[in-house]
Design a protein around this motif. Structure first.
Motif, PDB file in Angstrom:
ATOM      1  N   LEU A   3     -26.434 -19.316 -23.077  1.00  0.00           N
ATOM      2  CA  LEU A   3     -25.637 -18.609 -21.882  1.00  0.00           C
ATOM      3  C   LEU A   3     -25.480 -19.536 -20.584  1.00  0.00           C
ATOM      4  N   PHE A   4     -24.274 -19.519 -20.068  1.00  0.00           N
ATOM      5  CA  PHE A   4     -23.996 -20.753 -19.176  1.00  0.00           C
ATOM      6  C   PHE A   4     -23.701 -19.959 -17.936  1.00  0.00           C
ATOM      7  N   PRO A  32     -35.723 -19.169 -22.670  1.00  0.00           N
ATOM      8  CA  PRO A  32     -35.587 -20.580 -22.506  1.00  0.00           C
ATOM      9  C   PRO A  32     -34.338 -20.663 -21.459  1.00  0.00           C
ATOM     10  N   VAL A  33     -34.865 -21.323 -20.546  1.00  0.00           N
ATOM     11  CA  VAL A  33     -33.761 -21.565 -19.278  1.00  0.00           C
ATOM     12  C   VAL A  33     -34.195 -22.842 -18.441  1.00  0.00           C
ATOM     13  N   ILE A  34     -33.159 -23.410 -18.134  1.00  0.00           N
ATOM     14  CA  ILE A  34     -33.201 -24.831 -17.358  1.00  0.00           C
ATOM     15  C   ILE A  34     -32.304 -24.352 -16.063  1.00  0.00           C
ATOM     16  N   GLY A  88     -29.469 -22.311 -27.964  1.00  0.00           N
ATOM     17  CA  GLY A  88     -29.601 -20.969 -27.590  1.00  0.00           C
ATOM     18  C   GLY A  88     -30.124 -20.849 -26.221  1.00  0.00           C
ATOM     19  N   GLY A  89     -30.225 -21.715 -25.414  1.00  0.00           N
ATOM     20  CA  GLY A  89     -30.960 -21.611 -24.005  1.00  0.00           C
ATOM     21  C   GLY A  89     -30.002 -21.084 -23.139  1.00  0.00           C
ATOM     22  N   ILE A  90     -30.453 -20.786 -21.784  1.00  0.00           N
ATOM     23  CA  ILE A  90     -29.636 -20.377 -20.549  1.00  0.00           C
ATOM     24  C   ILE A  90     -29.741 -21.638 -19.711  1.00  0.00           C
ATOM     25  N   VAL A  91     -28.584 -21.822 -19.275  1.00  0.00           N
ATOM     26  CA  VAL A  91     -28.268 -22.992 -18.167  1.00  0.00           C
ATOM     27  C   VAL A  91     -27.958 -22.393 -17.005  1.00  0.00           C
ATOM     28  N   ILE A  92     -28.524 -22.517 -16.074  1.00  0.00           N
ATOM     29  CA  ILE A  92     -28.132 -22.150 -14.589  1.00  0.00           C
ATOM     30  C   ILE A  92     -27.688 -23.310 -13.772  1.00  0.00           C
TER      31      ILE A  92
END
Ligand SMILES: Nc1ncnc2c1ncn2[C@@H]1O[C@H](COP(=O)(O)OP(=O)(O)O)[C@@H](O)[C@H]1O
Ligand SMILES: [Mg+2]
Length: 222
Positions: A3-4, A32-34, A88-92
């Motif tokens: 998810l972007f 999972p997020v960065i 499969g992670g989230i990138v903010i």
């Protein structure tokens, strides 16, 4: 995959504050997020950031500026964002391609189609799933940033782009409105004058429907 999420808005609209808040909530919930910021977010990108934002670089040509932002973006997308999304992670991301269109396009008058071509090359056509726009007038945002009379609070910087004239920042704000109008489904517009906590709740609510497809790394509270 993954998810972007991007955050956009004028200087002082609260992007750094809200991207951190969202990151902390998602992280605490076990996702999972960065969190990355533009320009920068990589070793090479941070070096480019220092060149672009240096108050002494008054002679920087707009074309140079556009290429430098795109170069930093290419590095960030390929080194960090795409690999994390692939897992499969989230990138903010605190600013992304829309900032180029708003600042170099609407703000500096660069040709939008050219900027879009440049961005497509830099990102390999990677588009955000959701973009949160923190809406505040250019004047109020700048005032927020300057409130401390030149002595900015920790974590808040005053750079070459902030230092441009107010008319430029107004063109940028109008540019964002045009960008949002041309691609409504991706955008979530928030009133940036709400309290920090209220905005954190609202942005989390906007992201919530997209979380079903993200696998948590661990159970919250474990
Ligand atoms: N919702 C808010 N209400 C009032 N002040 C805020 C709010 N969000 C952020 N601020 C303050 O405004 C300034 C700019 O916020 P910041 O998050 O750095 O904005 P940006 O990253 O968009 O430039 C900071 O001093 C911050 O503490
Ligand atoms: Mg910021």
């Amino acid at each position: 995959m993954g998810l972007f999420i991007t955050f956009e808005g004028s200087e002082g609209s609260g992007k750094s504050t809200q991207t951190r808040a969202l990151y902390e909530r998602l992280n605490a919930a076990g996702y999972p997020v960065i969190l990355v910021r533009e320009p920068g977010g990589t070793r090479i990108g941070d070096m480019i950031r220092a060149i672009v934002l240096d108050l002494q670089h008054t002679e920087m040509d707009p074309t140079t500026e556009s290429f430098l932002f795109s170069a930093a973006r290419a590095q960030l997308v390929n080194e960090v964002i795409k690999p994390y999304l692939a897992l499969g992670g989230i990138v903010i991301c605190d600013r992304y391609a829309d900032s180029t269109y708003a600042y170099q396009g609407y703000g500096l008058g660069r040709n939008l189609d050219e900027l879009k071509t440049l961005t497509a090359i830099a990102t390999g056509d990677l588009h955000p799933d959701i973009s949160i726009y923190l809406h505040i007038s250019a004047d109020e945002g700048l005032e927020r940033k300057q409130r401390h009379n030149g002595e900015l609070p920790k974590g808040v910087e005053w750079n070459r782009l902030d230092a441009r004239e107010v008319a430029y920042h107004r063109r940028v704000a109008e540019g964002y409105q045009a960008l949002i109008a041309s691609d409504m489904p991706r955008w979530r517009v928030c009133d940036a004058r709400l309290s920090i906590d209220a905005l954190a709740d609202i942005t989390y609510d906007h992201v919530l429907p997209y979380l079903a497809k993200i696998t948590r790394i661990d159970t919250p509270g474990k």
